[in-house]
Design an enzyme around this catalytic site. Structure first.
Site, PDB file in Angstrom:
ATOM      1  N   ILE A 317      81.313  22.874 -29.132  1.00 36.70           N
ATOM      2  CA  ILE A 317      82.202  22.258 -29.808  1.00 36.70           C
ATOM      3  C   ILE A 317      82.941  20.636 -29.281  1.00 36.70           C
ATOM      4  CG2 ILE A 317      84.554  22.177 -31.809  1.00 36.70           C
ATOM      5  CD1 ILE A 317      83.573  25.349 -31.728  1.00 36.70           C
ATOM      6  N   HIS A 318      83.209  19.305 -30.256  1.00 36.68           N
ATOM      7  CA  HIS A 318      83.346  18.187 -29.461  1.00 36.68           C
ATOM      8  C   HIS A 318      84.891  18.589 -30.569  1.00 36.68           C
ATOM      9  CE1 HIS A 318      83.842  14.234 -27.822  1.00 36.68           C
ATOM     10  NE2 HIS A 318      84.507  14.094 -29.309  1.00 36.68           N
ATOM     11  N   PRO A 319      85.852  17.869 -29.695  1.00 43.67           N
ATOM     12  CA  PRO A 319      86.572  16.969 -28.368  1.00 43.67           C
ATOM     13  C   PRO A 319      86.952  18.921 -27.386  1.00 43.67           C
ATOM     14  CG  PRO A 319      88.010  16.410 -29.587  1.00 43.67           C
ATOM     15  CD  PRO A 319      86.360  17.923 -30.781  1.00 43.67           C
TER      16      PRO A 319
END
Ligand code: FAD
Length: 335
Positions: A317-319
């Protein structure tokens, strides 16, 4: 088992007496007041200048904390670097972090002696450079802990301790006497709340569930709670180098981790080590914001003995800090 003249009998006995602060016989130690890693928890005032003897985990945590509270802080370490069980670049990065905040670090203090001068405590530091002595208002000894076994007369029961007082246990944490187990800091198998709890899980699984869980199954894992923290699991770079394996390493400075940049906390770096043949992860040192949490994804994969490619291919998962671990695994290089 006899307590205050009363004799107790039981089918099973579990020793879980923990440890206490080590106070080494340094010259002058009986002449000065000092705090330890136990009594430090009761301090409710701000030392003007806190001298900390011991530049390892507890010394660094208290050192940074009291510097941020407003104390002047000097950390005196006898080794050539802080946290000497970590890799050299990790030690250097942590030194840089605390020094930037104004903590003074004195290394190579091979011949420390203590004295009182008026209201001040003087630590004489036989260093190769810097002033020969440090004058402070308070002294914290952060030089390790020892097990609470010296007054138990365990030898009378045949329970063997090693030369440092730790109770000798087998892989199921049973002592040298059948029916007596030793758990937690007193068995020398760990010095953390999580290792003590894991000891309980191992003993309970063996005795209650007939599930033969061994302590050797455990992977070394801990954190250093400076800010930013160090999350550690498995081998260091030095361990990996001396293991004789073909080792691959992936590294990334926190300046190249979007989450760290967004938080404005870019100190530190991450490193992961992989066995080039089995593809299993050997260890990681993650020094940076959120790294005490991010390291668990690596720990779980190591415990599953899975190939590093599993994690490399899983979409993250970003960020987050964790999203850069697959990126490091995609850029592995031979040591
Ligand atoms: C300053 C500091 C910071 C720490 N930070 C962390 C951290 O961030 N994370 C982490 O995982 N660990 C940390 N630790 C380590 C952690 O506290 C210990 O590893 C953990 O408490 C060990 O649990 P234990 O059950 O073995 O012993 P303890 O928690 O020490 O419990 C032992 C108990 O036995 C009692 N006892 C002793 N002798 C006797 C006797 N003869 N008869 C009866 N009772 C006795 C003691 O009074 C105590 O209550 C820290 C330790 C210190 C000192």
């Amino acid at each position: 088992m006899e307590i205050a003249g009363q004799r107790l009998r039981a089918e099973r006995i579990f020793i879980n007496v923990g440890g206490q602060a080590l106070v080494p016989p340094m010259p002058g130690i009986t002449e000065v007041p000092y705090l330890t890693n136990s009594t430090m928890m009761d301090v409710d005032f701000l030392p003007h200048h806190l001298i900390i003897v011991g530049g390892s985990y507890i010394g660094l945590e208290f050192g940074q904390m009291y510097r941020r509270f407003g104390s002047q802080v000097t950390i005196i370490e006898m080794a050539a670097r802080l946290v000497r069980h970590e890799d050299e670049d990790v030690s250097a990065a942590i030194k840089d972090i605390v020094e930037r905040e104004g903590v003074e670090v004195r290394l190579n203090a091979e011949c420390i002696s203590l004295a009182k001068r008026g209201h001040e405590i003087i630590a004489k530091v036989d260093c190769t450079d810097g002033a020969p002595e440090v004058a402070g208002s308070h002294l914290l000894l952060a030089v390790g802990r020892r097990p609470n076994t010296d007054d138990l007369e365990l030898d009378k029961a045949g329970v063997r301790c090693d030369e440092r007082g730790y109770i000798v246990v087998d892989d199921q944490l049973q002592t040298t006497v059948p029916g007596i187990w030793a758990l937690g800091d007193c068995n020398g198998k760990g010095a953390f709340t999580h290792t003590a709890y894991n000891d309980f899980e191992i003993v309970a699984a063996n005795l209650l569930d007939h599930d033969p869980r061994p302590v050797s199954d455990r992977i070394t894992a801990y954190a250093l709670y400076t800010d930013p923290p160090l999350g550690r699991v498995g081998m260091t770079l030095a361990d990996a180098r001396s293991s004789g394996r073909r080792v691959l390493a992936g590294e990334r400075p926190m300046t190249r981790v979007a989450r760290a940049v967004e938080k404005g906390e870019t100190q530190g770096f991450m490193r992961i080590l992989v066995d080039g043949d089995s593809k299993e992860i050997l260890g990681a040192s993650l020094l940076g914001t959120g790294c005490d949490e991010a390291v668990h994804a690596i720990l779980d994969l190591m415990y599953a003995k899975a190939s590093y490619t599993v994690m490399q291919r899983a979409m993250h998962i970003h960020p987050t800090v964790s999203e850069l671990i697959p990126t490091m695994l995609g850029e592995l290089k031979p040591l």
